[in-house]
Design a protein around this motif. Structure first.
Motif, PDB file in Angstrom:
ATOM      1  N   MET A  49       1.718 -12.689   3.269  1.00  0.00           N
ATOM      2  CA  MET A  49       2.880 -11.807   3.357  1.00  0.00           C
ATOM      3  C   MET A  49       4.159 -12.551   3.001  1.00  0.00           C
ATOM      4  O   MET A  49       5.066 -12.000   2.372  1.00  0.00           O
ATOM      5  CB  MET A  49       2.982 -11.208   4.759  1.00  0.00           C
ATOM      6  N   SER A  50       4.225 -13.796   3.382  1.00  0.00           N
ATOM      7  CA  SER A  50       5.401 -14.613   3.047  1.00  0.00           C
ATOM      8  C   SER A  50       5.505 -14.811   1.535  1.00  0.00           C
ATOM      9  O   SER A  50       6.596 -14.730   0.962  1.00  0.00           O
ATOM     10  CB  SER A  50       5.318 -15.963   3.765  1.00  0.00           C
ATOM     11  N   LEU A  55       4.334 -12.756  -0.766  1.00  0.00           N
ATOM     12  CA  LEU A  55       4.711 -11.483  -1.379  1.00  0.00           C
ATOM     13  C   LEU A  55       6.214 -11.245  -1.297  1.00  0.00           C
ATOM     14  O   LEU A  55       6.844 -10.795  -2.262  1.00  0.00           O
ATOM     15  CB  LEU A  55       3.965 -10.328  -0.712  1.00  0.00           C
ATOM     16  N   LYS A  56       6.788 -11.542  -0.146  1.00  0.00           N
ATOM     17  CA  LYS A  56       8.230 -11.331   0.018  1.00  0.00           C
ATOM     18  C   LYS A  56       9.033 -12.274  -0.870  1.00  0.00           C
ATOM     19  O   LYS A  56      10.118 -11.919  -1.349  1.00  0.00           O
ATOM     20  CB  LYS A  56       8.606 -11.518   1.477  1.00  0.00           C
ATOM     21  N   SER A  57       8.505 -13.451  -1.088  1.00  0.00           N
ATOM     22  CA  SER A  57       9.232 -14.394  -1.952  1.00  0.00           C
ATOM     23  C   SER A  57       9.227 -13.931  -3.406  1.00  0.00           C
ATOM     24  O   SER A  57      10.093 -14.327  -4.191  1.00  0.00           O
ATOM     25  CB  SER A  57       8.620 -15.789  -1.844  1.00  0.00           C
ATOM     26  N   HIS A  90       9.953 -10.996  -4.477  1.00  0.00           N
ATOM     27  CA  HIS A  90      11.115 -10.146  -4.701  1.00  0.00           C
ATOM     28  C   HIS A  90      12.327 -10.970  -5.108  1.00  0.00           C
ATOM     29  O   HIS A  90      13.087 -10.590  -6.004  1.00  0.00           O
ATOM     30  CB  HIS A  90      11.426  -9.355  -3.436  1.00  0.00           C
ATOM     31  N   GLN A  91      12.500 -12.122  -4.488  1.00  0.00           N
ATOM     32  CA  GLN A  91      13.664 -12.964  -4.796  1.00  0.00           C
ATOM     33  C   GLN A  91      13.497 -13.644  -6.150  1.00  0.00           C
ATOM     34  O   GLN A  91      14.457 -13.799  -6.899  1.00  0.00           O
ATOM     35  CB  GLN A  91      13.835 -14.010  -3.697  1.00  0.00           C
ATOM     36  N   CYS A 131       1.923  -3.861  -3.842  1.00  0.00           N
ATOM     37  CA  CYS A 131       3.238  -4.506  -3.749  1.00  0.00           C
ATOM     38  C   CYS A 131       3.922  -4.438  -5.107  1.00  0.00           C
ATOM     39  O   CYS A 131       3.318  -4.746  -6.138  1.00  0.00           O
ATOM     40  CB  CYS A 131       3.087  -5.958  -3.305  1.00  0.00           C
ATOM     41  N   PRO A 181       7.215  -6.144  -6.583  1.00  0.00           N
ATOM     42  CA  PRO A 181       8.286  -7.104  -6.266  1.00  0.00           C
ATOM     43  C   PRO A 181       9.682  -6.594  -6.593  1.00  0.00           C
ATOM     44  O   PRO A 181      10.640  -6.953  -5.915  1.00  0.00           O
ATOM     45  CB  PRO A 181       7.920  -8.325  -7.127  1.00  0.00           C
ATOM     46  N   GLU A 184      10.522  -4.619  -3.645  1.00  0.00           N
ATOM     47  CA  GLU A 184      10.084  -5.236  -2.391  1.00  0.00           C
ATOM     48  C   GLU A 184       9.333  -4.222  -1.520  1.00  0.00           C
ATOM     49  O   GLU A 184       9.404  -4.244  -0.290  1.00  0.00           O
ATOM     50  CB  GLU A 184      11.274  -5.827  -1.612  1.00  0.00           C
ATOM     51  N   ILE A 228       6.004  -3.019  -0.006  1.00  0.00           N
ATOM     52  CA  ILE A 228       4.694  -3.570   0.347  1.00  0.00           C
ATOM     53  C   ILE A 228       3.962  -2.550   1.213  1.00  0.00           C
ATOM     54  O   ILE A 228       4.484  -2.084   2.216  1.00  0.00           O
ATOM     55  CB  ILE A 228       4.825  -4.906   1.095  1.00  0.00           C
TER      56      ILE A 228
END
Length: 717
Positions: A539-540, A542-544, A546-547, A583, A585, A588, A590
């Motif tokens: 999960m970490s 996946l969130k990265s 987006h940035q 997901c 990106p 963001e 998910i």
């Protein structure tokens, strides 16, 4: 007529049919040798230059002249030649109904609405008392004519007859209809036997222009009343009334209004064949393609089986929430429909497999003839014509006739609409083309804006103003009316949609349409693995994305290695459930849900990645970073590594050992006459060495297992 091409025989046939149908008394008494008929066909291009009559992209003029016609009353009087001429456009296309192809053509006769006058020798120049009028015959034709009264006899000159004469005493009844000061219609029934059948009853329309209204009001109607002709206050007969209203609308509309919303009504009034000709001409201008006969003429009933497999399509690029929409549709309509859902197998190497869809439809066709509702989910960078063509061109004729595309909806996540501030994601706009889409289902709406006020929604309406926009607020609810639109049975075949499909995708029905590739090359990767992922690390990661990947364009240059979408199923090392994941990106977004359906034995965890210039090695390294982190190797023990607790344990163990010869314990120290006294047991060092050796053996075994785990990794090698 022998020199005329056979394909234009229509006009010769039309001309001769007029003569035989109208049964002119003036022609009935002629000998065949006394009448001369000459026909001609000429073609002109847009500049007015004469071209070959075989040219299809031109305007044609068909003409016929009848000469040497004598008067019925006085055979010695020879009238001027009767001229028949039509200017027309033609349209030719090939149509196909199942396996049978045929030529289909339409004609638009331009001269149908042009006023023409045919005058005979004895009539001479137009009399000052002649009044222009419109003659509506009972054979649905309308002509411009000249009207005058002479010796209590009505005399009418029309385009396709000699002088028509009716004595006032032969009139049975008249009906009068006024349209203000614009026109006066006089419907006439009579007992005269001197007129052809098409004038057994007719209607004369007098116009304000040409003093026709004043003439009919001040002269004609008072004269009829003097002869006690019954005058009815009832409306005109229905067949004449509609034509009268149409001709009034054409006469009274100013040319400057052409192009307004009334344009269609005006053209149809003037050219009854225009509604069929216009779409036909649009198709023939595209090129030499074959078209479905039902698309060209929906009124024709196909001689085939009634369909019983009704297909609803959900189209969209990956990450457009088709699965969520599918759940809402099937759950919201479960009381009315039972949908069978078809989707591309996860891990397939193709974006869209027409073969897999055709196999599934073939299996469904064997269930019997009871109605079957099918929901097909297509989540790929493909265009709708590819999917529809796979259905309507099924290789099995029975399956092809059994299937019916009911409606098509495009799913769009508004947060995943633009790849940059000015560029949409590939294929999104193509999936909204007119003629192919009934509904656009928009998710990811801005909850702070009222429904219908989102600029992105307005943008989609401009792309395809003919389709319905369905906003799914919060991705959790679709109202009943919207569900009915999504599940409509015949929405895909309504109105002008079939013609629009051929215009936006020329040659699709002939399988000659080749969609343009995406404006950026899309990489589609499928990765399977047997290992498990760490949920927190995954999960970490996946969130990265987006940035790092959310903005694909930097200074209008594409970044390589950009991930647009991640989807698939996996198990986590700290959870026994199987999960499905989607997901995007860019937004963001998910979605992680438990997957409860059984899987075939031997199924592996699987992910699908789409993006720009991504490689399998990059994806595997990215996933490897989501795997559970292996424990670090342990360092080897020494006697200096012992903890205080371990030392106390070893001292207790040593105290139980037998003292070597020459040693004794005095209560506080171990004493030897040869070596002196010690605080530790004389064998304590040997016990420590044995303990350290045993611990190092355990550490070596542990470190070897870690090395083995690193070699196998997440992908087994």
């Amino acid at each position: 007529s022998s020199g005329i091409n056979a394909e234009y025989g229509y006009f010769i046939k039309k001309f001769t049919e007029k003569l035989s149908t109208y049964k002119y008394p003036q022609l009935g008494n002629f000998k065949a040798s006394s009448v001369k008929i000459e026909v001609s066909l000429e073609a002109f291009d847009v500049k007015g230059n004469k071209v070959s009559s075989n040219s299809k992209s031109s305007m044609k003029v068909f003409g016929a002249t009848i000469s040497n016609i004598s008067s019925l009353q006085n055979p010695k009087i020879i009238y001027k030649p009767l001229v028949f001429q039509d200017t027309f456009f033609e349209s030719h296309i090939m149509v196909k109904n199942d396996d049978v192809s045929a030529d289909d053509s339409e004609l638009l006769i331009v001269t149908d609405v042009i006023p023409t006058y045919v005058q005979w020798n004895h009539f001479g120049e137009q009399n000052e008392e002649s009044v222009p009028c419109s003659l509506l015959c009972n054979d649905v034709n309308t002509y411009e004519a000249l009207f005058r009264m002479e010796n209590n006899t009505i005399e009418i000159t029309s385009p396709y007859s000699t002088l028509l004469q009716i004595r006032i005493n032969d009139l049975k009844e008249i009906k009068v209809k006024r349209s203000g000061s614009i026109s006066v219609a006089v419907y006439i029934e009579h007992n005269s036997n001197c007129l052809p059948p098409f004038l057994k009853r007719f209607c004369l329309v007098f116009w304000q222009r040409g003093k026709g209204v004043r003439f009919s009001t001040d002269t004609l109607l008072p004269l009829f009343r003097e002869y006690d002709i019954p005058e009815s206050t009832e409306d005109l007969p229905s067949d004449f009334l509609l034509r009268y209203e149409n001709i009034v609308s054409v006469k009274t509309n100013d040319v400057s209004t052409f192009g307004t919303s009334d344009d269609g009504r005006m053209v149809e009034s003037a050219y009854p064949t225009y509604p069929a000709f216009a779409p036909h001409m649009m198709l023939s201008s595209l090129g030499k393609f074959t078209y479905n006969q039902l698309d060209v003429n929906p009124a024709i009933k196909a001689e085939s089986l009634d369909p019983f497999i009704f297909i609803t399509l959900l189209i969209g690029i990956p990450g457009s929430n088709q699965e969520k929409i599918c759940s809402l549709v099937t759950e919201g309509t479960k009381e009315d429909h039972h949908f069978i859902v078809l989707r591309q197998p996860l891990g397939s190497e193709e974006l869209f497999s027409a073969e897999n869809l055709q196999k599934a439809l073939h299996m469904l066709s064997k269930r019997g003839n009871d109605p079957i509702r099918v929901l097909v989910i297509v989540s790929a960078y493909v265009e709708v014509p590819e999917v529809v063509a796979a259905i309507v061109h099924h290789p099995d004729k029975f399956v092809r006739q059994s299937c019916h595309v009911s409606s098509v909806s495009t799913c769009i996540d508004l947060r995943n609409l633009f790849i940059s501030n000015q560029t949409c994601f590939p294929k999104i706009l193509e999936q909204c083309n007119e003629g192919w889409i009934n509904n656009i289902i928009a998710t990811g709406c801005n909850p702070s804006k009222p429904k219908g006020k989102d600029e992105r929604i307005n943008f989609l309406k401009i792309i395809n103003p003919s389709c319905s926009i369905i906003e799914v607020m919060g991705n959790n609810y679709i109202d009943k009316d919207s569900l009915e639109e999504i599940c409509a049975i015949d929405a895909f075949s309504e109105s002008i949609m079939p013609i629009s499909r051929h215009l936006t995708a020329p040659g699709w029905y002939s399988l000659k349409y080749k969609p343009n590739p995406p404006f950026i090359p899309i990489t589609y990767l499928t990765v399977s693995f047997a290992g498990e992922l760490c949920k927190a690390r995954f999960m970490s990661h996946l969130k990265s994305l987006h940035q790092r990947e959310g903005r694909v364009y930097v200074d209008r240059l594409m970044m390589s290695g950009s991930i647009f979408y991640v989807g698939g199923r996996t198990k986590f090392s700290d959870d026994n459930h199987l999960y499905t994941l989607e997901c995007t990106p860019r937004s963001e977004a998910i979605s992680l849900n438990i997957f409860n359906k059984p899987l075939p034995p031997g199924s592996k965890n699987c992910f699908v990645f789409t993006g720009f210039q991504i490689t399998e090695e990059q994806i595997k390294n990215w996933l490897q970073g989501c795997a559970p982190k292996p424990p670090a190797k342990k360092e080897k023990y020494t006697k200096f590594s012992l903890s205080a607790k371990e030392k106390e344990m070893l001292k207790m163990q040593a105290s139980l050992e037998k003292l070597p010869e020459g040693w004794f314990y005095n209560g506080s120290h171990y004493v030897s006459m040869m070596e002196g006294k010690k605080m530790e047991h004389p064998l304590f060092d040997d016990i420590v060495q044995r303990y350290v050796k045993k611990k190092n053996e355990e550490i070596d075994s542990f470190n070897q297992k870690i090395d083995a785990a690193k070699v196998s990794s997440l992908f087994g090698s």
